[in-house]
Write a protein that holds these residues in place. Structure first.
Motif, mmCIF file in Angstrom:
data_model
loop_
_atom_site.group_PDB
_atom_site.id
_atom_site.type_symbol
_atom_site.label_atom_id
_atom_site.label_comp_id
_atom_site.label_asym_id
_atom_site.label_seq_id
_atom_site.Cartn_x
_atom_site.Cartn_y
_atom_site.Cartn_z
ATOM 1 N N LEU A 1 -0.610 -34.370 32.882
ATOM 2 C CA LEU A 1 0.415 -35.096 34.006
ATOM 3 C C LEU A 1 0.950 -36.299 33.526
ATOM 4 O O LEU A 1 2.032 -36.829 33.685
ATOM 5 C CB LEU A 1 -0.592 -35.602 35.104
ATOM 6 C CG LEU A 1 -1.010 -34.510 36.165
ATOM 7 C CD1 LEU A 1 -2.107 -34.883 37.142
ATOM 8 C CD2 LEU A 1 0.600 -34.232 36.992
ATOM 9 N N ALA A 2 0.120 -36.930 32.481
ATOM 10 C CA ALA A 2 0.654 -38.447 32.150
ATOM 11 C C ALA A 2 2.040 -37.937 31.274
ATOM 12 O O ALA A 2 2.936 -38.864 31.219
ATOM 13 C CB ALA A 2 -0.454 -39.138 31.100
ATOM 14 N N ARG A 3 1.917 -36.848 30.514
ATOM 15 C CA ARG A 3 3.102 -36.791 29.584
ATOM 16 C C ARG A 3 4.267 -36.392 30.378
ATOM 17 O O ARG A 3 5.529 -36.542 29.900
ATOM 18 C CB ARG A 3 2.433 -35.485 28.868
ATOM 19 C CG ARG A 3 3.412 -35.079 27.706
ATOM 20 C CD ARG A 3 2.987 -34.134 26.837
ATOM 21 N NE ARG A 3 1.835 -34.285 25.886
ATOM 22 C CZ ARG A 3 1.816 -35.267 24.978
ATOM 23 N NH1 ARG A 3 2.993 -35.741 24.622
ATOM 24 N NH2 ARG A 3 0.753 -35.455 24.358
ATOM 25 N N LEU A 4 4.046 -36.140 31.659
ATOM 26 C CA LEU A 4 5.113 -35.711 32.524
ATOM 27 C C LEU A 4 5.863 -37.340 32.795
ATOM 28 O O LEU A 4 7.018 -37.213 32.949
ATOM 29 C CB LEU A 4 4.661 -35.211 34.139
ATOM 30 C CG LEU A 4 5.515 -34.979 34.955
ATOM 31 C CD1 LEU A 4 6.865 -33.976 34.772
ATOM 32 C CD2 LEU A 4 4.944 -34.543 36.472
ATOM 33 N N TYR A 5 5.200 -38.131 33.013
ATOM 34 C CA TYR A 5 5.504 -39.568 33.378
ATOM 35 C C TYR A 5 5.972 -40.153 32.118
ATOM 36 O O TYR A 5 7.098 -40.940 32.013
ATOM 37 C CB TYR A 5 4.561 -40.503 33.830
ATOM 38 C CG TYR A 5 3.907 -40.004 35.210
ATOM 39 C CD1 TYR A 5 4.846 -40.695 36.349
ATOM 40 C CD2 TYR A 5 2.875 -39.248 35.627
ATOM 41 C CE1 TYR A 5 4.702 -40.377 37.774
ATOM 42 C CE2 TYR A 5 3.048 -38.974 36.886
ATOM 43 C CZ TYR A 5 3.503 -39.314 37.941
ATOM 44 O OH TYR A 5 3.281 -38.913 39.220
#
Length: 346
Positions: free
Chosen positions: A42-46
């Motif tokens: 999820l952090a990589r999405l941001y």
């Protein structure tokens, strides 16, 4: 009593709109967590695909991506309703800000396209109904069936071929950009370049803007008017066979008055809800038209987001379009209730 019934009707429709919106948000939330099941994903999405592990761990803590799922959902709802769609890792700007930069460009030609779609559909539907089973009826039906069944990119490419290649010496219609890039832009007063140019009396810029949006606008109209024409024709046929229309003929009213004043006025009531479908079709047609005519609006940033693998931007645009369709549906329901009081009791 009538005012109370209408208030209850509005509240019911508002509840339906809110429930639909919540279901959309739940669906988007679930899809994101299925595709990105771990906090680091999820952090990589941001943060984007090139973020370091230290940056990802910082984002996990800042956005509470390791919190329980219900806490993440509550934070997600708070962010959406506050207008925070996230910070795009590629543009390095907030998602909402980017969308609001490109949205006026699309709406500037999409709004007149929807208006023309409705007008063209109603008029052609009325003409076809009043000339039932005659050559004019067959011509209109054949035309809208062709445009309605054709992919939107085919309609845009045909317009490009006809007006930009075959008739180019006579039309001089541009086929790329939403305005001549060599012209100085007006001062940002409203955020809508065409309106700003008119307020500034920058007629050259306004003229260039209008000319550039002709082909994309009519590609949207041709793609989406067919469903409205068919509905208008069928509704008009039902109305023209009703008792009050026969009574109008008995009273000595002319055919033109009966068709366009008596019949068409009553046929418009069920067509109001179809405006929602027209709005949704216009979004699809607008996106394709922007891609064909290199028109840098919402369709452009959607294409860029997909090709550059920017899932956060795709997510934000999808959510925005979904919310706009829900709002349009709510407005159509209210208009329908105003035009036909009988639906308020359903």
């Amino acid at each position: 009593m009538a005012g109370r019934d209408f208030a209850i009707f509005v509240v019911r429709r508002l509840i339906n709109a809110v429930v639909t919106l919540l279901l959309l948000l739940v669906l988007m939330f679930v899809l994101v967590h299925v595709i990105y099941p771990t906090p680091i994903a999820l952090a990589r999405l941001y943060a984007g695909p090139h973020a370091t592990m230290a940056e990802l761990e910082t984002i996990v803590k800042v956005y509470h991506l390791d919190a329980p799922i219900y806490v993440q959902f509550i934070n997600y709802l708070i962010s959406v309703f506050s207008g925070d769609l996230g910070f795009d890792p590629i543009y390095k700007e907030p998602e909402a800000y980017i969308i609001m930069q490109y949205l006026p460009i699309t709406l500037t030609f999409m709004i007149p396209a929807v208006i023309l779609t409705v007008l063209l559909g109603v008029v052609l539907g009325a003409i076809a109904a009043s000339n039932r089973n005659k050559w004019l009826d067959y011509l209109i039906r054949g035309f809208y069936i062709f445009t309605w069944s054709s992919p939107p990119y085919l309609i845009a490419l045909l317009l490009l071929l006809i007006f930009a290649i075959w008739l180019e010496p006579y039309t001089h219609l541009p086929v790329s950009h939403y305005v001549d890039p060599l012209l100085p832009a007006p001062k940002p007063i409203t955020g809508w370049s065409l309106i700003d140019a008119l307020l500034e009396q920058n007629w050259e810029y306004a003229r260039s803007y209008v000319i550039h949006m002709i082909l994309p606008m009519f590609s949207v109209v041709l793609y989406s008017f067919g469903v409205y024409t068919r509905m208008a024709r069928n509704t008009m046929l039902d109305v023209l066979e009703s008792d009050y229309v026969r009574l109008a003929y008995v009273k000595g009213l002319s055919r033109r008055v009966v068709v366009y004043r008596v019949g068409l006025r009553n046929a418009l009531i069920p067509l109001v809800t179809l405006m929602v479908l027209t709005f949704a079709l216009a979004w699809t047609g607008a996106y394709i038209a922007e891609d064909v005519f290199d028109y840098h609006g919402m369709g452009y940033i959607t294409t860029v987001a997909i090709t550059s693998v920017d899932p956060l931007m795709v997510y934000g645009i999808t959510l925005f379009v979904g919310i706009s369709v829900i709002i349009a549906n709510f407005i159509a329901d209210i208009l329908y209730g105003i035009l036909d009081p009988r639906v308020r009791i359903t």
